[in-house]
Write a protein that holds these residues in place. Structure first.
Motif, PDB file in Angstrom:
ATOM      1  N   SER A 218       0.829  -1.205   0.000  1.00 54.64           N
ATOM      2  CA  SER A 218       0.000   0.000   0.000  1.00 54.64           C
ATOM      3  C   SER A 218       0.864   1.255   0.000  1.00 54.64           C
ATOM      4  O   SER A 218       0.578   2.228  -0.723  1.00 54.64           O
ATOM      5  CB  SER A 218      -0.919  -0.002   1.222  1.00 54.64           C
ATOM      6  OG  SER A 218      -1.665   1.198   1.308  1.00 54.64           O
ATOM      7  N   ASN A 219       1.936   1.252   0.810  1.00 52.50           N
ATOM      8  CA  ASN A 219       2.860   2.396   0.822  1.00 52.50           C
ATOM      9  C   ASN A 219       3.462   2.615  -0.560  1.00 52.50           C
ATOM     10  O   ASN A 219       3.524   3.750  -1.061  1.00 52.50           O
ATOM     11  CB  ASN A 219       3.970   2.157   1.839  1.00 52.50           C
ATOM     12  CG  ASN A 219       3.491   2.212   3.278  1.00 52.50           C
ATOM     13  OD1 ASN A 219       2.357   2.595   3.548  1.00 52.50           O
ATOM     14  ND2 ASN A 219       4.341   1.821   4.202  1.00 52.50           N
ATOM     15  N   MET A 220       3.918   1.538  -1.174  1.00 51.62           N
ATOM     16  CA  MET A 220       4.551   1.649  -2.485  1.00 51.62           C
ATOM     17  C   MET A 220       3.555   2.131  -3.541  1.00 51.62           C
ATOM     18  O   MET A 220       3.900   2.929  -4.424  1.00 51.62           O
ATOM     19  CB  MET A 220       5.147   0.306  -2.896  1.00 51.62           C
ATOM     20  CG  MET A 220       6.256  -0.178  -1.979  1.00 51.62           C
ATOM     21  SD  MET A 220       6.974  -1.761  -2.498  1.00 51.62           S
ATOM     22  CE  MET A 220       8.155  -1.220  -3.726  1.00 51.62           C
ATOM     23  N   ARG A 221       2.346   1.659  -3.435  1.00 50.49           N
ATOM     24  CA  ARG A 221       1.305   2.088  -4.369  1.00 50.49           C
ATOM     25  C   ARG A 221       1.079   3.595  -4.263  1.00 50.49           C
ATOM     26  O   ARG A 221       0.969   4.295  -5.276  1.00 50.49           O
ATOM     27  CB  ARG A 221       0.018   1.324  -4.071  1.00 50.49           C
ATOM     28  CG  ARG A 221      -1.235   1.853  -4.746  1.00 50.49           C
ATOM     29  CD  ARG A 221      -1.227   1.648  -6.232  1.00 50.49           C
ATOM     30  NE  ARG A 221      -2.504   2.010  -6.820  1.00 50.49           N
ATOM     31  CZ  ARG A 221      -2.699   2.229  -8.107  1.00 50.49           C
ATOM     32  NH1 ARG A 221      -1.698   2.119  -8.966  1.00 50.49           N
ATOM     33  NH2 ARG A 221      -3.895   2.538  -8.567  1.00 50.49           N
ATOM     34  N   GLN A 222       1.031   4.109  -3.036  1.00 53.61           N
ATOM     35  CA  GLN A 222       0.828   5.543  -2.842  1.00 53.61           C
ATOM     36  C   GLN A 222       2.017   6.353  -3.356  1.00 53.61           C
ATOM     37  O   GLN A 222       1.844   7.436  -3.928  1.00 53.61           O
ATOM     38  CB  GLN A 222       0.575   5.840  -1.369  1.00 53.61           C
ATOM     39  CG  GLN A 222      -0.740   5.271  -0.855  1.00 53.61           C
ATOM     40  CD  GLN A 222      -0.945   5.553   0.618  1.00 53.61           C
ATOM     41  OE1 GLN A 222      -1.177   6.689   1.027  1.00 53.61           O
ATOM     42  NE2 GLN A 222      -0.844   4.512   1.440  1.00 53.61           N
ATOM     43  N   ILE A 223       3.226   5.824  -3.153  1.00 51.19           N
ATOM     44  CA  ILE A 223       4.404   6.508  -3.699  1.00 51.19           C
ATOM     45  C   ILE A 223       4.351   6.481  -5.222  1.00 51.19           C
ATOM     46  O   ILE A 223       4.686   7.472  -5.888  1.00 51.19           O
ATOM     47  CB  ILE A 223       5.704   5.848  -3.178  1.00 51.19           C
ATOM     48  CG1 ILE A 223       5.806   6.020  -1.661  1.00 51.19           C
ATOM     49  CG2 ILE A 223       6.929   6.452  -3.854  1.00 51.19           C
ATOM     50  CD1 ILE A 223       6.964   5.261  -1.027  1.00 51.19           C
ATOM     51  N   GLY A 224       3.917   5.354  -5.791  1.00 52.19           N
ATOM     52  CA  GLY A 224       3.778   5.271  -7.239  1.00 52.19           C
ATOM     53  C   GLY A 224       2.796   6.292  -7.781  1.00 52.19           C
ATOM     54  O   GLY A 224       3.035   6.922  -8.823  1.00 52.19           O
ATOM     55  N   ILE A 225       1.692   6.485  -7.070  1.00 48.84           N
ATOM     56  CA  ILE A 225       0.710   7.493  -7.481  1.00 48.84           C
ATOM     57  C   ILE A 225       1.307   8.893  -7.351  1.00 48.84           C
ATOM     58  O   ILE A 225       1.070   9.767  -8.199  1.00 48.84           O
ATOM     59  CB  ILE A 225      -0.566   7.361  -6.633  1.00 48.84           C
ATOM     60  CG1 ILE A 225      -1.271   6.041  -6.957  1.00 48.84           C
ATOM     61  CG2 ILE A 225      -1.506   8.539  -6.867  1.00 48.84           C
ATOM     62  CD1 ILE A 225      -2.455   5.734  -6.060  1.00 48.84           C
ATOM     63  N   ALA A 226       2.116   9.116  -6.302  1.00 50.10           N
ATOM     64  CA  ALA A 226       2.776  10.413  -6.130  1.00 50.10           C
ATOM     65  C   ALA A 226       3.746  10.682  -7.283  1.00 50.10           C
ATOM     66  O   ALA A 226       3.890  11.828  -7.734  1.00 50.10           O
ATOM     67  CB  ALA A 226       3.513  10.458  -4.789  1.00 50.10           C
ATOM     68  N   ILE A 227       4.418   9.641  -7.767  1.00 50.86           N
ATOM     69  CA  ILE A 227       5.313   9.793  -8.922  1.00 50.86           C
ATOM     70  C   ILE A 227       4.523  10.246 -10.143  1.00 50.86           C
ATOM     71  O   ILE A 227       4.948  11.138 -10.889  1.00 50.86           O
ATOM     72  CB  ILE A 227       6.055   8.475  -9.204  1.00 50.86           C
ATOM     73  CG1 ILE A 227       7.073   8.194  -8.087  1.00 50.86           C
ATOM     74  CG2 ILE A 227       6.760   8.519 -10.557  1.00 50.86           C
ATOM     75  CD1 ILE A 227       7.726   6.827  -8.173  1.00 50.86           C
ATOM     76  N   GLN A 228       3.345   9.670 -10.342  1.00 51.31           N
ATOM     77  CA  GLN A 228       2.503  10.071 -11.463  1.00 51.31           C
ATOM     78  C   GLN A 228       2.033  11.519 -11.308  1.00 51.31           C
ATOM     79  O   GLN A 228       1.990  12.280 -12.283  1.00 51.31           O
ATOM     80  CB  GLN A 228       1.291   9.138 -11.561  1.00 51.31           C
ATOM     81  CG  GLN A 228       1.631   7.680 -11.801  1.00 51.31           C
ATOM     82  CD  GLN A 228       2.285   7.443 -13.151  1.00 51.31           C
ATOM     83  OE1 GLN A 228       1.937   8.077 -14.142  1.00 51.31           O
ATOM     84  NE2 GLN A 228       3.246   6.518 -13.188  1.00 51.31           N
ATOM     85  N   ALA A 229       1.698  11.909 -10.078  1.00 48.62           N
ATOM     86  CA  ALA A 229       1.270  13.290  -9.832  1.00 48.62           C
ATOM     87  C   ALA A 229       2.413  14.267 -10.065  1.00 48.62           C
ATOM     88  O   ALA A 229       2.214  15.351 -10.626  1.00 48.62           O
ATOM     89  CB  ALA A 229       0.740  13.414  -8.395  1.00 48.62           C
TER      90      ALA A 229
ATOM     91  N   VAL B  36       1.480  -2.467  -8.201  1.00 42.64           N
ATOM     92  CA  VAL B  36       2.417  -3.172  -7.311  1.00 42.64           C
ATOM     93  C   VAL B  36       2.201  -4.673  -7.445  1.00 42.64           C
ATOM     94  O   VAL B  36       1.070  -5.147  -7.486  1.00 42.64           O
ATOM     95  CB  VAL B  36       2.233  -2.739  -5.843  1.00 42.64           C
ATOM     96  CG1 VAL B  36       3.173  -3.516  -4.925  1.00 42.64           C
ATOM     97  CG2 VAL B  36       2.477  -1.241  -5.698  1.00 42.64           C
ATOM     98  N   GLU B  37       3.311  -5.405  -7.500  1.00 42.14           N
ATOM     99  CA  GLU B  37       3.271  -6.863  -7.529  1.00 42.14           C
ATOM    100  C   GLU B  37       4.183  -7.419  -6.441  1.00 42.14           C
ATOM    101  O   GLU B  37       5.137  -6.757  -6.016  1.00 42.14           O
ATOM    102  CB  GLU B  37       3.731  -7.405  -8.893  1.00 42.14           C
ATOM    103  CG  GLU B  37       2.823  -7.056 -10.055  1.00 42.14           C
ATOM    104  CD  GLU B  37       3.303  -7.670 -11.364  1.00 42.14           C
ATOM    105  OE1 GLU B  37       4.228  -8.511 -11.319  1.00 42.14           O
ATOM    106  OE2 GLU B  37       2.766  -7.293 -12.419  1.00 42.14           O
ATOM    107  N   SER B  38       3.892  -8.638  -6.024  1.00 42.73           N
ATOM    108  CA  SER B  38       4.744  -9.357  -5.081  1.00 42.73           C
ATOM    109  C   SER B  38       5.510 -10.418  -5.852  1.00 42.73           C
ATOM    110  O   SER B  38       4.908 -11.313  -6.452  1.00 42.73           O
ATOM    111  CB  SER B  38       3.895 -10.005  -3.980  1.00 42.73           C
ATOM    112  OG  SER B  38       4.674 -10.819  -3.138  1.00 42.73           O
ATOM    113  N   LEU B  39       6.840 -10.317  -5.845  1.00 43.50           N
ATOM    114  CA  LEU B  39       7.685 -11.254  -6.578  1.00 43.50           C
ATOM    115  C   LEU B  39       8.404 -12.187  -5.601  1.00 43.50           C
ATOM    116  O   LEU B  39       8.767 -11.775  -4.496  1.00 43.50           O
ATOM    117  CB  LEU B  39       8.720 -10.509  -7.419  1.00 43.50           C
ATOM    118  CG  LEU B  39       8.196  -9.519  -8.474  1.00 43.50           C
ATOM    119  CD1 LEU B  39       9.361  -8.939  -9.262  1.00 43.50           C
ATOM    120  CD2 LEU B  39       7.192 -10.188  -9.407  1.00 43.50           C
ATOM    121  N   ALA B  40       8.610 -13.416  -6.033  1.00 41.81           N
ATOM    122  CA  ALA B  40       9.361 -14.372  -5.226  1.00 41.81           C
ATOM    123  C   ALA B  40      10.859 -14.099  -5.366  1.00 41.81           C
ATOM    124  O   ALA B  40      11.307 -13.499  -6.346  1.00 41.81           O
ATOM    125  CB  ALA B  40       9.041 -15.801  -5.655  1.00 41.81           C
TER     126      ALA B  40
END
Length: 257
Positions: free
Chosen positions: A64-75, A228-232
């Motif tokens: 969730s944190n990373m998703r919000q940072i990703g959205i901030a990058i787009q903004a 965001v994805e979860s990778l092994a």
């Protein structure tokens, strides 16, 4: 309710039993030990489930944190003609730390470096080190600079071939190996929260990226389109970090990796 009365003609022992109040039978010591053992066994069965649930919750919060940072990058890109930050280099105005540049989009105001450790959105809740600027690193790879591997500065989203397939924000390593002690850990230096050299990959000797932070040796990755994805562990490959950018704005000086 009808209650049987003692007969006057009943034997003396029977009358004595009739005269005493009835008392329920209590647990014996053996029975108590058995009950405690069963409760302990049930707790032991539940503990792994509870532990796994907690680990999954932490991984979800990190995503969730990373998703919000990703959205901030787009903004940020929307406000800056599609430009987004990458490498952070001291004494270069065009290479300001990405957590600082994104601060007003995540906290509503401009931030100082000293404030970053207190911004929960910048922190992975599973990162074992406290008081670091951020628990994440940004992709600053410029593959055409190999074998010297210079970090790339700000880039326009429109120059990236496949934003949805480009890992952009990654989980920071537990420590950043750097030379010998006492300068062995630069994780507290905000300019080290980018990755641009093969040695910065999880298996590199100067690793800056973790790929096994979370439950079942997985790590979250935020792509440039902000999903965001979860990778092994082992799924993150060097070739995935190539942005295939058609042009770049600046060229960073050669620096030590």
């Amino acid at each position: 309710m009808y209650r049987k009365r003692c007969s006057l003609h009943a034997p003396s022992k029977a009358k004595a039993r009739c005269g005493r109040p009835h008392r329920g039978r209590g647990f014996s010591l053996v029975e108590l030990i058995v009950v405690i053992g069963i409760i302990g066994y049930l707790i032991a069965l539940l503990m792994p489930t509870l532990s796994a649930a907690n680990a999954i919750a932490l991984r979800t919060q990190c995503a969730s944190n990373m998703r919000q940072i990703g959205i901030a990058i787009q903004a940020y890109a929307s406000d800056n003609r599609s430009w987004v930050p990458r490498d952070s280099t001291l004494n270069r105005p065009d290479r300001q730390p990405w957590p600082i540049l994104l601060g007003k989009y995540l906290s509503g105001r401009n931030l100082e470096v000293s404030e970053l450790p207190r911004q929960r959105i910048y922190q992975c809740p599973s990162h074992p080190v406290a008081d670091i600027p951020t628990g994440y690193v940004i992709n600053a790879f410029a593959f055409e600079t190999a074998p010297n591997w210079k970090p790339d500065g700000p880039i326009q989203l429109t120059t990236v071939r496949d934003p949805s397939g480009l890992p952009w924000l990654l989980e920071a390593a537990n420590d950043f190996p750097w030379r010998e002690p006492p300068a062995a850990d630069k994780i507290f230096a905000v300019e080290f929260h980018d990755a641009y050299h093969p040695r910065h990959m999880p298996d590199g000797d100067r690793h800056r990226i973790s790929d096994d932070r979370h439950f079942k040796n997985r790590a979250n990755v935020c792509y440039l389109d902000s999903h965001v994805e979860s990778l092994a562990r082992g799924d993150l490959k060097l070739e995935m970090m190539d942005d295939h950018a058609s042009r770049r704005a600046t060229t960073a000086p050669v620096t030590e990796q």
